[in-house]
Design an enzyme around this catalytic site. Structure first.
Site, mmCIF file in Angstrom:
data_model
loop_
_atom_site.group_PDB
_atom_site.id
_atom_site.type_symbol
_atom_site.label_atom_id
_atom_site.label_comp_id
_atom_site.label_asym_id
_atom_site.label_seq_id
_atom_site.Cartn_x
_atom_site.Cartn_y
_atom_site.Cartn_z
ATOM 1 N N PHE A 11 0.835 -1.209 0.000
ATOM 2 C CA PHE A 11 0.000 0.000 0.000
ATOM 3 C C PHE A 11 0.876 1.267 0.000
ATOM 4 O O PHE A 11 0.888 2.036 -0.973
ATOM 5 C CB PHE A 11 -0.948 -0.079 1.203
ATOM 6 C CG PHE A 11 -1.535 1.224 1.648
ATOM 7 C CD1 PHE A 11 -2.168 2.072 0.747
ATOM 8 C CD2 PHE A 11 -1.473 1.603 2.992
ATOM 9 C CE1 PHE A 11 -2.709 3.285 1.165
ATOM 10 C CE2 PHE A 11 -2.020 2.802 3.418
ATOM 11 C CZ PHE A 11 -2.630 3.645 2.504
ATOM 12 N N SER A 75 7.419 -5.114 5.327
ATOM 13 C CA SER A 75 6.936 -5.736 6.577
ATOM 14 C C SER A 75 5.428 -5.849 6.507
ATOM 15 O O SER A 75 4.760 -4.906 6.059
ATOM 16 C CB SER A 75 7.266 -4.865 7.806
ATOM 17 O OG SER A 75 6.597 -5.376 8.954
ATOM 18 N N GLY A 102 22.996 -3.225 5.591
ATOM 19 C CA GLY A 102 24.271 -3.688 5.022
ATOM 20 C C GLY A 102 24.429 -3.187 3.596
ATOM 21 O O GLY A 102 25.510 -2.743 3.192
ATOM 22 N N LYS A 105 25.192 0.522 3.621
ATOM 23 C CA LYS A 105 26.606 0.749 3.986
ATOM 24 C C LYS A 105 27.509 0.469 2.784
ATOM 25 O O LYS A 105 28.392 1.266 2.457
ATOM 26 C CB LYS A 105 26.954 -0.173 5.155
ATOM 27 C CG LYS A 105 28.378 -0.125 5.611
ATOM 28 C CD LYS A 105 28.523 -0.976 6.886
ATOM 29 C CE LYS A 105 29.910 -1.523 7.032
ATOM 30 N NZ LYS A 105 29.982 -2.981 6.896
ATOM 31 N N TYR A 145 5.229 -7.650 16.040
ATOM 32 C CA TYR A 145 5.374 -6.464 15.179
ATOM 33 C C TYR A 145 6.079 -5.345 15.937
ATOM 34 O O TYR A 145 7.051 -4.767 15.452
ATOM 35 C CB TYR A 145 3.986 -6.026 14.730
ATOM 36 C CG TYR A 145 3.940 -4.828 13.807
ATOM 37 C CD1 TYR A 145 4.444 -4.897 12.508
ATOM 38 C CD2 TYR A 145 3.359 -3.624 14.225
ATOM 39 C CE1 TYR A 145 4.370 -3.801 11.650
ATOM 40 C CE2 TYR A 145 3.279 -2.532 13.375
ATOM 41 C CZ TYR A 145 3.783 -2.623 12.097
ATOM 42 O OH TYR A 145 3.712 -1.538 11.247
#
Ligand code: NAD
Ligand code: UDP
Length: 335
Positions: A11, A75, A102, A105, A145
């Protein structure tokens, strides 16, 4: 800029991809489609500045070429989804955030983490400023969550402090709008779909719990402002009054890398929102009452002073207009 949006077929992610393409950026959308849909980005698929990767962000991430920014939105987000996917939710908040950081970076990219008002749990202060540490039950069903997002915030700050990654954290309060799934389970989409179908509106508990609802366009504007604001040094170079305030605020709360609430401070009870949806849809639906889910927060309202000062942001779509736009969307979807 070349920007990776994880959870880009969801969404919020799909609205962000659309806005970034409109602004002239190049977007890589990554999503494993666990709660998202390719249809959400269908209009972008023909654009040469847009590409879609079906991929789980918890796995090793490799992106060809340079990357300027990552919007980490992957998520499950609806309580119905994360209660059905507890381990995937914990993994994407922890392992997925680790992989995204990661990658940031390695590429020298800025990373913006989608956090949530759920980090405040069932808050004991209302409204909630960013300085409030929250009241979360780690072992309740919702804990999967809340704790995943709290860990994701901690990891993001650690990558900023230890590795110098340029990070941002947005704490998003309840947001709604077109492209929510009709059976996503969140309150606004549930009520609109029920009202349009003439079914009873399912109020959990007695409906006295409160939420503060933001329209998706307002949220996207706030998130992009936070993404694009320059690092501390450029903030310090600005001399206008608003930015001087921002600078003092920065110094007090460790700068733009600290979380920023984005949401609409207009607070309603769930029963009030049910009645408003019935009125705006002109539905003859009744209201039915169901048990309140465990640890459902009793109040939730953002303190948005920090967003006002730092980003000169505040919501400007009135709730009634936002609901009417979303009702129109669901009318078409259901037809
Ligand atoms: P959504 O479920 O529509 O979108 C989430 C997207 O992430 C989906 O497309 C899903 O398929 C994808 N995804 C999940 N796990 C993944 C994985 N392991 N790898 C790749 N993709 C994965 O929900 P949304 O409302 O758009 O929420 C987006 C983000 O914003 C989430 O991080 C959520 O926690 C956060 N947020 C949303 C709200 C809100 O009110 N909508 C409030 C607070 C925080
Ligand atoms: N809720 C409700 N009926 C529904 C769905 C949700 O009364 O059909 C309530 C839920 O218990 C909560 C509020 O509405 O108090 C907001 O729920 P949502 O799932 O949208 O998001 P939350 O803020 O809980 O993450």
């Amino acid at each position: 800029m070349r920007i990776l949006v994880t959870g880009g077929a969801g969404f919020l992610g799909s609205h962000l991809c659309e806005a970034l393409i409109e602004q002239g950026h190049t977007v890589v959308c990554m999503d494993n489609l666990v709660t998202g849909r390719v249809e959400n980005v269908a209009d972008l698929l023909g654009n040469e500045r847009f590409s879609f990767m079906k991929y789980n962000v918890c796995d090793y991430l490799h992106i060809e070429g340079p990357l300027d920014a990552i919007l980490h939105f992957a998520s499950p987000a609806s309580p119905q989804d994360y209660l059905e996917l507890p381990i995937a939710t914990l993994k994407v908040g922890a392992l997925g955030t680790h992989k995204a950081l990661g990658l940031a970076k390695a590429k020298g990219a800025r990373l913006l983490l989608a956090s949530t008002s759920e980090v405040y749990g069932d808050p004991l202060v209302n409204p909630q400023p960013e300085s409030y540490w929250g009241n979360v039950n780690p072992i309740s069903p919702r804990g999967v969550y809340d704790e995943a997002k709290r860990f994701a915030e901690a990891l993001t700050m650690a990558y900023h402090r230890y590795h110098g990654v340029d990070t941002r954290i947005v704490r998003i309060f309840n947001t709604f709008g077109p492209r929510m799934r009709p059976h996503d389970g969140r309150v606004v989409s549930n009520f609109i779909v029920q009202a349009l179908q003439g079914k009873p509106l399912s109020v959990f508990g007695d409906g006295s719990q409160t939420r503060s609802f933001c329209y998706v366009d307002d949220l996207v504007r706030g998130i992009l402002a936070l993404l694009m604001i320059e690092s501390d040094r450029s903030v310090e170079q600005r001399t206008d009054r608003k930015f001087l305030h921002a600078k003092q605020d920065d110094e007090a709360s460790e700068s733009i890398h600290n979380p920023v609430n984005i949401g609409n401070p207009r607070e309603l009870t769930v029963l009030e929102i049910a009645k408003l949806v019935i009125e705006l849809t002109r539905s003859s639906s009744q209201i039915t009452y169901h048990p309140l889910p465990a640890d459902d927060p009793k109040v939730r309202r953002p303190d948005i002073q920090r967003a006002r000062t730092l980003l000169q942001w505040e919501p400007n779509v009135p709730l009634e207009d936002a609901l009417l736009r979303t009702i129109e969307y669901f009318r078409k979807v259901l037809a």
